[in-house]
Write a protein that holds these residues in place. Structure first.
Motif, short mmCIF file in Angstrom:
data_model
loop_
_atom_site.label_atom_id
_atom_site.label_comp_id
_atom_site.label_asym_id
_atom_site.label_seq_id
_atom_site.Cartn_x
_atom_site.Cartn_y
_atom_site.Cartn_z
N ASP A 57 -5.16 -6.88 4.10
CA ASP A 57 -3.85 -7.48 4.66
C ASP A 57 -2.64 -7.36 3.73
O ASP A 57 -2.28 -8.12 2.71
CB ASP A 57 -4.12 -9.33 4.79
CG ASP A 57 -2.95 -9.74 5.46
OD1 ASP A 57 -2.05 -8.82 6.20
OD2 ASP A 57 -2.89 -10.91 5.24
N TYR A 58 -2.03 -6.27 4.19
CA TYR A 58 -0.62 -5.70 3.28
C TYR A 58 0.48 -6.12 3.94
O TYR A 58 0.55 -6.28 5.17
CB TYR A 58 -0.76 -4.10 3.05
CG TYR A 58 -1.77 -3.41 2.34
CD1 TYR A 58 -1.85 -3.64 1.00
CD2 TYR A 58 -3.07 -2.71 2.91
CE1 TYR A 58 -3.01 -3.21 0.21
CE2 TYR A 58 -3.89 -2.52 2.34
CZ TYR A 58 -4.05 -2.37 0.77
OH TYR A 58 -4.98 -2.01 0.08
N ASP A 59 1.48 -6.49 2.92
CA ASP A 59 2.58 -6.90 3.70
C ASP A 59 3.71 -5.89 3.85
O ASP A 59 4.39 -5.81 4.76
CB ASP A 59 3.50 -7.64 2.53
CG ASP A 59 2.54 -9.12 2.20
OD1 ASP A 59 2.60 -10.04 3.00
OD2 ASP A 59 1.96 -8.96 1.18
N LEU A 60 3.58 -4.56 3.25
CA LEU A 60 4.32 -3.38 3.51
C LEU A 60 3.52 -2.34 3.14
O LEU A 60 2.58 -2.13 2.15
CB LEU A 60 5.57 -3.69 2.64
CG LEU A 60 6.64 -2.60 2.87
CD1 LEU A 60 8.05 -3.17 2.68
CD2 LEU A 60 6.40 -1.66 1.66
N ILE A 61 3.95 -1.34 3.90
CA ILE A 61 3.27 0.28 3.40
C ILE A 61 4.26 1.21 3.36
O ILE A 61 5.23 1.20 4.19
CB ILE A 61 2.30 0.65 4.78
CG1 ILE A 61 0.92 -0.28 4.64
CG2 ILE A 61 1.69 2.02 4.42
CD1 ILE A 61 0.16 0.09 5.86
N LEU B 147 0.78 -1.28 0.01
CA LEU B 147 0.01 0.06 -0.12
C LEU B 147 0.92 1.19 -0.05
O LEU B 147 1.77 1.31 0.99
CB LEU B 147 -0.89 -0.23 1.32
CG LEU B 147 -1.71 1.31 1.64
CD1 LEU B 147 -2.79 1.44 0.16
CD2 LEU B 147 -2.37 1.27 3.03
N ILE B 148 0.64 2.32 -0.96
CA ILE B 148 1.32 3.42 -0.84
C ILE B 148 0.46 4.51 -0.61
O ILE B 148 -0.69 4.68 -1.20
CB ILE B 148 1.44 3.90 -2.44
CG1 ILE B 148 2.83 2.70 -3.06
CG2 ILE B 148 2.54 5.03 -2.29
CD1 ILE B 148 2.89 2.69 -4.69
N ILE B 149 0.69 5.30 0.52
CA ILE B 149 0.09 6.29 1.10
C ILE B 149 0.88 7.75 0.82
O ILE B 149 1.63 7.93 1.47
CB ILE B 149 -0.47 6.09 2.52
CG1 ILE B 149 -0.91 4.76 2.84
CG2 ILE B 149 -1.23 7.28 2.90
CD1 ILE B 149 -1.17 4.68 4.35
N GLU B 150 0.45 8.32 -0.29
CA GLU B 150 1.28 9.35 -0.77
C GLU B 150 0.37 10.36 -1.62
O GLU B 150 -0.33 9.90 -2.38
CB GLU B 150 2.45 9.01 -1.64
CG GLU B 150 3.20 9.98 -2.57
CD GLU B 150 3.85 10.83 -1.65
OE1 GLU B 150 3.35 12.22 -1.66
OE2 GLU B 150 4.88 10.51 -1.07
N ASP B 151 0.28 11.55 -1.08
CA ASP B 151 -0.31 12.74 -1.64
C ASP B 151 0.24 13.39 -2.78
O ASP B 151 -0.68 14.03 -3.52
CB ASP B 151 -0.48 13.62 -0.68
CG ASP B 151 0.36 14.44 -0.26
OD1 ASP B 151 1.67 13.95 -0.04
OD2 ASP B 151 0.31 15.87 0.27
N SER C 7 -3.00 2.19 -3.48
CA SER C 7 -2.79 3.67 -3.34
C SER C 7 -3.68 4.50 -2.74
O SER C 7 -4.91 4.14 -3.05
CB SER C 7 -1.90 4.12 -4.49
OG SER C 7 -2.97 4.39 -5.48
N ALA C 8 -3.21 5.35 -1.80
CA ALA C 8 -4.27 6.20 -1.22
C ALA C 8 -3.42 7.75 -1.25
O ALA C 8 -2.48 7.67 -1.25
CB ALA C 8 -4.73 5.86 0.17
#
Length: 226
Positions: free
Chosen positions: A45-49, A5-9, A30-31
């Motif tokens: 269920d993410y392995d990495l963020i 999961l990528i959390i990046e604006d 992504s978010a």
């Protein structure tokens, strides 16, 4: 395939990371803000963020803090545009596993991700399947990262089913493996425990199938995203 999961604006960075990680063989979601990213992390269920610090609605530090508060063991790499030691210390103290300072190269990101996933595998003793996780050290079950209480025998039964996904297991096999050779009670005890286990798995995405006249089987994962 590891799920990231990528959390990046910053849209340009998010798109670049998504493309590079997909090319490297990762499954990517992504978010664009912290609140949305937190909800996605809770529901999947993410392995990495990959977590940016400067986010709208909810900053990266608070996202990390809330994930760790609910005992989420996902590997978190903080992304920050500021080469500020204070940011890094706060992020790591909050529960992040690693950090990267912008700008960074795609090759460096992928290398850090692979290294992080290797470290996680060494320390983790979990069985994960769809939205279900079993902590082998603590003998605990989690569905959508929420704890579910099991008796010892229910736990043993679930674990045996998970280790034999897609295989029909007869009552005799289950009795032998879980109750032992010397058990001479009612074989319906297997049916009773299957019934109780199904009740506790109602919020999960797994299915214990009854094969009439043969036994029980835990359905194997298909191409869905759960």
């Amino acid at each position: 395939m590891a799920k990231i999961l990528i959390i990046e604006d910053e849209v340009s960075i998010q798109k670049l990371l998504t493309y590079d990680l997909q090319q490297a063989g990762f499954e990517v979601n992504s978010a664009l803000d912290g609140l949305t990213g937190l909800e996605m992390a809770k529901q999947n269920d993410y392995d990495l963020i990959l977590l940016d610090l400067m986010l709208p609605k909810l900053d990266g530090i608070e996202v990390c803090r809330r994930l760790r508060k609910r005992n989420d063991d996902v590997y978190i790499i903080i992304l920050t545009a500021r080469d500020d030691e204070y940011d890094k210390i706060i992020g790591l103290d909050t529960g992040a596993d690693d950090y990267m300072t912008k700008p960074f190269s795609p090759r460096e990101v992928i290398a850090r991700i692979k290294a992080g996933l290797r470290r996680k595998m060494k320390v983790s003793n979990m069985i994960k399947y769809k939205n279900l996780s079993v902590d082998l050290n603590r003998h605990e079950l989690y569905i959508n990262n929420e704890p579910v209480s099991l008796t010892n025998k229910e736990y043993d039964l679930l674990l045996f089913l998970l280790k034999n996904k897609g295989i029909v297991l007869s009552r005799d096999i289950l009795l032998e493996k879980l109750w032992g050779f010397e058990y001479d009670g009612d074989t319906r005890i297997v049916d009773v425990h299957i019934f109780k286990l199904r009740e506790k798995l109602t919020k999960s995405n797994i299915t214990i199938v009854t094969k009439r006249g043969l036994g029980y089987m835990l359905e194997e994962e298909t191409n869905d995203k759960n």
